[in-house]
Write an enzyme that holds these catalytic residues in place. Structure first.
Site, PDB file in Angstrom:
ATOM      1  CB  THR A 277      -1.278 -12.020   0.337  1.00 59.17           C
ATOM      2  OG1 THR A 277      -2.456 -12.415   0.116  1.00 59.17           O
ATOM      3  CG2 THR A 277      -1.096 -10.745   1.084  1.00 59.17           C
TER       4      THR A 277
ATOM      5  CB  THR B 146      -1.106   0.064   1.239  1.00 52.98           C
ATOM      6  OG1 THR B 146      -1.843  -1.284   1.183  1.00 52.98           O
ATOM      7  CG2 THR B 146      -1.776   1.461   1.334  1.00 52.98           C
TER       8      THR B 146
ATOM      9  NE  ARG C 240       0.385  -3.689   8.426  1.00 53.89           N
ATOM     10  CZ  ARG C 240      -0.219  -4.161   7.542  1.00 53.89           C
ATOM     11  NH1 ARG C 240      -0.302  -5.316   7.302  1.00 53.89           N
ATOM     12  NH2 ARG C 240      -0.553  -3.304   6.453  1.00 53.89           N
TER      13      ARG C 240
END
Length: 357
Positions: free
Chosen positions: A171, A78, A230
């Site tokens: 993914t 993203t 993340r």
């Protein structure tokens, strides 16, 4: 830093070391995302190749080629889509495959795009087949056929689209049909990060969050982050909380280690579920082989939870192997839990020992 929107990862992966993004992650990531390729950490080959694609498009005064980004959640798909829009000086529209269940949904989005706009389609492999087939023509000819009416009286009305750039993220690249993959001008696979790269991610995020952290503290967090930015940022926030409550607010190696012990994340990034799977495999079944269903019952979890949430990281770390006969622990698994492997079957008198005794 480098993160993605939520994916279809099972809800059981909503763990401290899970790669899917919750609402807190999304709020923090919006503030931490880099704004251009120069700020983006890691993925050196992808950055270099993408930089060439974007610079060439700007030099021609044309829209950039369609881009397909594949890789595990949390690696920066993203973020890169937003950087592509920023580098091209174009607005970005964000949607996802599950949100497009009908061709009309896609037609409505495409018909409202501005010239040069970037359309980011997350989890593109989950788009419906009719919408997928409409996308073929839109990507190649910048045109869609809108069907008006039903049955024999239905009419196809061609609708011209302004040139745009589609950025698809997935993914599970293997689920994309070849005709769709072939329409992307640039395809990139994003790899897991090295600890040194994650250490830079942690330092940058700590600076933006106004958190004081030393080199050893950042290294400790990076080493437990499963190669995923993340997760590194999520661990940083939890360690920050611990440092503020239990110490003077400064994150050192000892503080990071103590904090992550509280949150049950060990030195290799394994959490409670991961260790439960390994302990059951080693202590109850002598290291295997054992069937997946049996292993799931032993740890009190669903079969899908063990297979889709715990096993991928254990396999990638070389702690567990999937074989035709079942799950088998590797020597590294025994060493990690500090256990001694049982005596090899058949040792001593040359007879096979079925029970490992």
């Amino acid at each position: 830093m480098n993160w993605d929107e939520p994916t279809d990862t099972a809800a059981t992966d909503e763990r401290l070391v899970g790669a899917s993004a919750d609402r807190e992650d999304q709020a923090v990531e919006a503030a931490l995302r880099p704004k251009d390729l120069g700020e983006f950490i890691g993925q050196e080959k992808v950055r270099e190749q993408l930089d060439l694609v974007l610079r060439a498009a700007r030099a021609r005064g044309a829209t950039a080629d369609h881009v397909l980004l594949s890789g595990a959640p949390g690696l920066g798909k993203t973020t890169l889509s937003m950087i592509i829009a920023a580098e091209m000086g174009a607005p970005i529209r964000i949607t996802s495959g599950p949100a497009i269940q009908h061709a009309g949904d896609l037609a409505a989005i495409l018909s409202s795009l501005q010239e040069g706009e970037v359309l980011f389609l997350d989890e593109i492999h989950r788009m419906s087949r009719p919408a997928e087939e409409m996308l073929y023509m839109a990507m190649e000819d910048f045109r869609v056929d809108v069907i008006v009416g039903k049955g024999p009286g239905a009419t196809a009305i061609p609708l011209e689209l302004p040139p745009f750039t589609l950025v698809g993220a997935t993914t599970r690249a293997g689920l994309l049909p070849p005709p769709l993959r072939d329409r992307f001008g640039f395809t990139a696979h994003m790899e897991f990060y090295e600890p040194a790269e994650l250490q830079r991610v942690v330092h940058r995020s700590a600076s933006l969050l106004d958190v004081e952290i030393d080199t050893d503290g950042a290294a400790e967090i990076a080493g437990r982050s499963r190669g995923t930015p993340r997760i590194a940022n999520r661990l940083l926030r939890r360690v920050r909380d611990y440092a503020q409550v239990k110490a003077d607010g400064v994150i050192t190696r000892d503080i990071a280690a103590a904090a992550l012990k509280v949150y049950e994340v060990d030195a290799r990034g394994l959490d409670r579920l991961d260790r439960a799977v390994l302990e059951a495999l080693l202590k109850l079944f002598g290291g295997g082989p054992v069937g997946l269903s049996t292993l799931a019952v032993a740890v009190g979890e669903e079969r899908e939870t063990v297979e889709e949430v715990a096993e991928p990281f254990l396999v990638r770390e070389g702690l567990l192997a999937r074989t035709p006969r079942g799950r088998v622990a590797t020597p590294a698994a025994w060493a990690h839990l500090g256990l001694t492997p049982p005596r090899a079957a058949g040792s001593g008198n040359g007879q096979q020992d079925l029970f490992g005794t």
